[in-house]
Write an enzyme that holds these catalytic residues in place. Structure first.
Site, mmCIF file in Angstrom:
data_model
loop_
_atom_site.group_PDB
_atom_site.id
_atom_site.type_symbol
_atom_site.label_atom_id
_atom_site.label_comp_id
_atom_site.label_asym_id
_atom_site.label_seq_id
_atom_site.Cartn_x
_atom_site.Cartn_y
_atom_site.Cartn_z
ATOM 1 N N ALA A 213 0.851 -1.205 0.000
ATOM 2 C CA ALA A 213 0.000 0.000 0.000
ATOM 3 C C ALA A 213 0.878 1.245 0.000
ATOM 4 O O ALA A 213 2.104 1.154 -0.085
ATOM 5 C CB ALA A 213 -0.905 -0.013 1.214
ATOM 6 N N ASN A 214 0.278 2.409 0.064
ATOM 7 C CA ASN A 214 1.038 3.652 0.225
ATOM 8 C C ASN A 214 0.305 4.562 1.200
ATOM 9 O O ASN A 214 -0.760 4.215 1.714
ATOM 10 C CB ASN A 214 1.273 4.320 -1.138
ATOM 11 C CG ASN A 214 -0.032 4.684 -1.809
ATOM 12 O OD1 ASN A 214 -0.802 5.490 -1.301
ATOM 13 N ND2 ASN A 214 -0.308 4.067 -2.962
ATOM 14 N N ARG A 215 0.864 5.738 1.445
ATOM 15 C CA ARG A 215 0.365 6.603 2.524
ATOM 16 C C ARG A 215 -0.803 7.506 2.145
ATOM 17 O O ARG A 215 -1.203 8.357 2.925
ATOM 18 C CB ARG A 215 1.505 7.495 3.035
ATOM 19 C CG ARG A 215 2.630 6.753 3.685
ATOM 20 C CD ARG A 215 3.632 7.722 4.269
ATOM 21 N NE ARG A 215 4.867 7.055 4.614
ATOM 22 C CZ ARG A 215 5.017 6.318 5.712
ATOM 23 N NH1 ARG A 215 4.026 6.186 6.562
ATOM 24 N NH2 ARG A 215 6.171 5.730 5.950
#
Ligand code: CTP
Length: 395
Positions: free
Chosen positions: A207-209
């Site tokens: 995932a990412n932020r």
């Protein structure tokens, strides 16, 4: 015109209270019905008979009498707008502190209608830190102001404190009650937002932020301007924006499919932080660590580029807008990205700071005409400005 609009006018204690009569005349001429509430201070400067005569309505000046006649809650719920003109320092202080010890302050606390305040007081009182703080508190709660003006006062003192002219108050009332402009009515906008989750196995993902705050705010802003909005959202912790059709997806491939299914559209704003890579072979069972075995190596595969795909689609929206999240050489990279992805505009932001997940954003808009730098502002404001620009471009 204010035909069929209900205005509740609170007249509090100021020598300028006589101007409230002229305001009532203008409001009625414009078609509004005016219900007047007179405070004890206001009654020192204008009579209830004069107000009753000019409004053509019974004047409310006593909490307990009003209770018997109509009830302060009903009185608070009835208007489209509450106007306090003139607003004394004392009434503003009560309102700012949530006091409710007379009819006017009780209505101000009970109403859900928008409130417009036209202050009138001695300049020293207006400038006193207590009044400044009260005025700021009310403004932060969404109360609108008109005036006070600087100019000749009843007292031999000058400075701000003079009640705005009735004609000026009228202009603000009409603007507050004008039906909202819906320049994007009849347009369909596709917006992507949030991160994507790329599965490794049934329990793990990459995932990412991205929080989705900026993309969701853009969907909300486009809907506020009248567009029909399809929001394709990756996994976020935000509620679905009201008045928007939200399609929930997890992976980049699901996001692409949902975007294609949403076409045709007039506008596409791709604000999602799509994962560039996915794991080439998603494990169907949870990866297990075996004693002594080496850590697994993940082989990655390139994800489809959704923005580029939509920009080259046979149903290409008229205006395709991408985002560029960069940590260095922001404008240079964004200009290249605009060409590479064949989109019309790029909203570039430097994500090396606390933009991801934060509430503010500082962006540059890159179009065929050049680069426009916007100051740092809340993400909601970036969204409203961008929606406004989109409406102009499609007008
Ligand atoms: N985007 C997309 N699909 C992808 C990757 C990105 O639709 N697979 C979109 C994003 O929604 C954004 C724009 O492309 O509007 C740019 O995203 P960004 O991550 O900044 O760029 P990348 O394509 O990842 O390019 P680079 O790796 O050079 O930063």
């Amino acid at each position: 015109m204010l035909v069929d609009r209900q205005i509740l006018l609170i007249v509090s204690g100021s020598i300028a209270a006589y101007k409230a009569l002229e305001l009532v005349r203008l409001l009625r001429k414009s078609g509004a019905t005016v219900h007047a509430v007179l405070t004890a201070g206001g009654a020192r400067f204008v009579t209830r008979e004069a107000l009753a005569g000019i409004t053509g309505q019974r004047v409310h000046d006593d909490l307990w009498a009003a209770e018997a006649e109509i009830g302060h809650i009903r009185l608070a719920r009835l208007p489209d707008l509450v106007v306090v003109a003139p607003a004394s320092a004392d009434l503003m202080a009560k309102y700012a502190h949530g006091r409710a010890d007379d009819l006017a302050s009780t209505i101000l606390l009970a109403t859900r209608a928008p409130v417009l305040i036209a202050p009138a007081m001695n300049p020293a009182m207006w400038e006193h830190p207590a009044t400044r703080a009260n005025a700021a508190t009310l403004a932060a709660r969404g109360v609108a102001y008109v005036g006070p003006a600087s100019g000749p006062m009843a007292e031999p003192e000058s400075g701000p404190g003079r009640l705005a002219e009735p004609a000026e108050i009228m202009v603000v009332i009409e603007a507050l009650l004008a039906p909202p402009a819906r320049p994007l009515a009849g347009r369909h906008a596709l917006v992507t937002s949030g991160p994507t989750h790329e599965p490794i196995d049934p329990v793990r993902y990459i995932a990412n932020r991205s929080s989705g705050k900026q993309g969701h705010a853009i969907a909300t802003a486009l809907a506020a301007l009248g567009a029909t909005v399809t929001l394709v959202a990756g996994p976020v912790a935000l509620p679905d924006p009201p008045g928007v059709t939200t399609v929930h997806v997890e992976s980049a491939r699901e996001m692409l499919a949902a975007c294609e299914a949403a076409l045709p559209a007039d506008i596409a704003v791709m604000a999602a932080a799509v994962a560039d890579w996915r794991v080439a072979h998603e494990a169907t069972q949870k990866l297990k660590k075996a004693a002594g075995a080496a850590a697994p190596t993940l082989t990655m595969a390139l994800n489809p580029d959704i923005l580029a795909g939509i920009a080259q689609h046979r149903l290409r929206p008229r205006l395709v807008i991408g985002f560029a999240a960069e940590t260095e050489r922001v404008v240079e990279h964004a200009i290249a990205k605009r060409q590479r992805k064949a989109c019309d505009w790029i909203v570039a932001n430097d994500v090396s700071g606390d933009v991801m997940g934060g509430d503010a954003n500082r962006v540059q808009i890159i179009t065929a005409d050049g680069v426009e730098e916007w100051p740092k502002m809340p993400k909601g404001e970036v969204a409203m400005r961008l929606a406004g620009r989109i409406a102009e471009a499609l007008a």
